[in-house]
Design a protein around this motif. Structure first.
Motif, PDB file in Angstrom:
ATOM      1  N   THR A   1       0.847  -1.163   0.000  1.00  0.00           N
ATOM      2  CA  THR A   1       0.000   0.000   0.000  1.00  0.00           C
ATOM      3  C   THR A   1       0.896   1.230   0.000  1.00  0.00           C
ATOM      4  N   SER A   2       0.469   2.217  -0.764  1.00  0.00           N
ATOM      5  CA  SER A   2       1.191   3.490  -0.818  1.00  0.00           C
ATOM      6  C   SER A   2       0.199   4.619  -0.590  1.00  0.00           C
ATOM      7  N   SER A   3       0.678   5.661   0.089  1.00  0.00           N
ATOM      8  CA  SER A   3      -0.145   6.858   0.266  1.00  0.00           C
ATOM      9  C   SER A   3       0.693   8.067  -0.107  1.00  0.00           C
ATOM     10  N   PHE A   4       0.015   9.061  -0.656  1.00  0.00           N
ATOM     11  CA  PHE A   4       0.686  10.291  -1.054  1.00  0.00           C
ATOM     12  C   PHE A   4      -0.007  11.456  -0.353  1.00  0.00           C
ATOM     13  N   GLU A   5       0.800  12.311   0.234  1.00  0.00           N
ATOM     14  CA  GLU A   5       0.260  13.444   0.983  1.00  0.00           C
ATOM     15  C   GLU A   5       1.031  14.694   0.579  1.00  0.00           C
ATOM     16  N   GLN A   6       0.334  15.815   0.514  1.00  0.00           N
ATOM     17  CA  GLN A   6       0.980  17.095   0.271  1.00  0.00           C
ATOM     18  C   GLN A   6       0.681  17.996   1.462  1.00  0.00           C
ATOM     19  N   ALA A   7       1.689  18.773   1.894  1.00  0.00           N
ATOM     20  CA  ALA A   7       1.493  19.669   3.035  1.00  0.00           C
ATOM     21  C   ALA A   7       2.394  20.888   2.886  1.00  0.00           C
ATOM     22  N   SER A   8       1.958  21.972   3.531  1.00  0.00           N
ATOM     23  CA  SER A   8       2.803  23.163   3.627  1.00  0.00           C
ATOM     24  C   SER A   8       2.638  23.708   5.035  1.00  0.00           C
ATOM     25  N   THR A  14       5.473  18.617  11.490  1.00  0.00           N
ATOM     26  CA  THR A  14       5.667  17.310  12.137  1.00  0.00           C
ATOM     27  C   THR A  14       4.762  16.286  11.433  1.00  0.00           C
ATOM     28  N   TRP A  15       5.407  15.156  10.990  1.00  0.00           N
ATOM     29  CA  TRP A  15       4.696  14.101  10.258  1.00  0.00           C
ATOM     30  C   TRP A  15       5.183  12.762  10.777  1.00  0.00           C
ATOM     31  N   ASN A  16       4.267  11.973  11.252  1.00  0.00           N
ATOM     32  CA  ASN A  16       4.601  10.653  11.795  1.00  0.00           C
ATOM     33  C   ASN A  16       5.681  10.732  12.877  1.00  0.00           C
ATOM     34  N   GLY A  17       5.557  11.740  13.746  1.00  0.00           N
ATOM     35  CA  GLY A  17       6.481  11.867  14.868  1.00  0.00           C
ATOM     36  C   GLY A  17       7.807  12.499  14.532  1.00  0.00           C
ATOM     37  N   GLU A  29       8.853   4.028   5.173  1.00  0.00           N
ATOM     38  CA  GLU A  29       8.545   2.622   4.873  1.00  0.00           C
ATOM     39  C   GLU A  29       8.108   1.945   6.164  1.00  0.00           C
ATOM     40  N   GLY A  30       7.021   1.179   6.062  1.00  0.00           N
ATOM     41  CA  GLY A  30       6.536   0.472   7.241  1.00  0.00           C
ATOM     42  C   GLY A  30       5.644  -0.675   6.823  1.00  0.00           C
ATOM     43  N   SER A  31       4.827  -1.094   7.730  1.00  0.00           N
ATOM     44  CA  SER A  31       3.897  -2.185   7.406  1.00  0.00           C
ATOM     45  C   SER A  31       2.551  -1.893   8.026  1.00  0.00           C
ATOM     46  N   THR A  32       1.521  -2.461   7.411  1.00  0.00           N
ATOM     47  CA  THR A  32       0.161  -2.289   7.910  1.00  0.00           C
ATOM     48  C   THR A  32      -0.052  -3.227   9.083  1.00  0.00           C
ATOM     49  N   ALA A  33      -1.219  -3.112   9.721  1.00  0.00           N
ATOM     50  CA  ALA A  33      -1.569  -3.994  10.846  1.00  0.00           C
ATOM     51  C   ALA A  33      -1.663  -5.447  10.392  1.00  0.00           C
ATOM     52  N   LEU A  38       3.902  -0.965   3.603  1.00  0.00           N
ATOM     53  CA  LEU A  38       3.244   0.344   3.564  1.00  0.00           C
ATOM     54  C   LEU A  38       4.295   1.396   3.248  1.00  0.00           C
ATOM     55  N   THR A  39       4.051   2.197   2.230  1.00  0.00           N
ATOM     56  CA  THR A  39       4.945   3.294   1.872  1.00  0.00           C
ATOM     57  C   THR A  39       4.120   4.580   1.939  1.00  0.00           C
ATOM     58  N   GLU A  40       4.583   5.499   2.757  1.00  0.00           N
ATOM     59  CA  GLU A  40       3.914   6.806   2.874  1.00  0.00           C
ATOM     60  C   GLU A  40       4.840   7.852   2.282  1.00  0.00           C
ATOM     61  N   ASN A  41       4.287   8.710   1.391  1.00  0.00           N
ATOM     62  CA  ASN A  41       5.051   9.745   0.713  1.00  0.00           C
ATOM     63  C   ASN A  41       4.478  11.115   1.088  1.00  0.00           C
ATOM     64  N   LEU A  42       5.373  12.039   1.365  1.00  0.00           N
ATOM     65  CA  LEU A  42       4.972  13.390   1.717  1.00  0.00           C
ATOM     66  C   LEU A  42       5.736  14.376   0.843  1.00  0.00           C
ATOM     67  N   THR A  43       4.988  15.244   0.167  1.00  0.00           N
ATOM     68  CA  THR A  43       5.596  16.350  -0.550  1.00  0.00           C
ATOM     69  C   THR A  43       5.357  17.578   0.328  1.00  0.00           C
ATOM     70  N   LEU A  44       6.424  18.119   0.865  1.00  0.00           N
ATOM     71  CA  LEU A  44       6.340  19.167   1.877  1.00  0.00           C
ATOM     72  C   LEU A  44       6.931  20.473   1.372  1.00  0.00           C
TER      73      LEU A  44
END
Length: 176
Positions: A1-8, A14-17, A29-33, A38-44
């Motif tokens: 699973t991959s997620s894409f997030e954009q933020a400013s 602060t993202w994921n601690g 990079e992580g794993s689901t339950a 699991l890959t989470e992407n952030l464009t900041l």
């Protein structure tokens, strides 16, 4: 699973601690339950707060950003910059005051003040500047006492005691 997030954000995000202070693409990079990848992407985009410093000096008062100041000090104004972040402008202000100096003097015949010689009683003023360039007003209340002179003529046999308060006795003709 991959997620894409954009933020400013301003200054940091602060993202994921994790706290980020620079713009960029970030991946976690992580794993689901269920144990799947699991890959989470952030464009900041990080926008910076701004600050500036001004220094000023003035005589008696200073107007800055619509406010009039009459005392030395450090003053700040906060607003929002074009990026929507804080903008802080700090003013280091020195207020120099105008001065008035009043002097009362009594003199015989004449009095010298600020390079001029006065021979009559009266109130006089001199206008100038303090060392800081502010207005300086000097006032002089002057009383001139005029010396007096009198002439007496006397003749006497053998000696003469002059009644001038000294009790001096003269035995020779002359001017005293």
């Amino acid at each position: 699973t991959s997620s894409f997030e954009q933020a400013s954000s301003c200054d940091s995000y602060t993202w994921n601690g994790e706290t980020y202070t620079e713009s960029g693409n970030h991946t976690i990079e992580g794993s689901t339950a269920e144990g799947c990848s699991l890959t989470e992407n952030l464009t900041l985009t990080i926008y910076a707060s701004t600050s500036s410093f001004e220094q000023a000096s003035s005589c008696d008062s200073y107007t800055w950003n619509g406010e009039t100041y009459t005392e030395s000090g450090t003053y700040s104004v906060e607003s929002t910059n074009a990026a929507g972040c804080n903008d802080v402008v700090t003013l280091d202000l020195t207020i120099n005051n105008s001065e008035t100096v009043n002097t009362t003097e009594t003199a015989c015949d004449s009095y010298e003040w600020n390079g001029l010689t006065y021979t009559e009683s009266g109130n006089y003023a001199n206008f100038g500047a303090t060392a800081e360039g502010c207005d300086l007003t000097e006032n002089l209340e002057l009383t001139i006492n005029v010396s007096s002179e009198s002439f007496e003529q006397a003749s006497s046999c053998d000696s003469y005691t002059w009644a001038d308060g000294t009790g001096e006795t003269y035995t020779e003709s002359g001017n005293y």
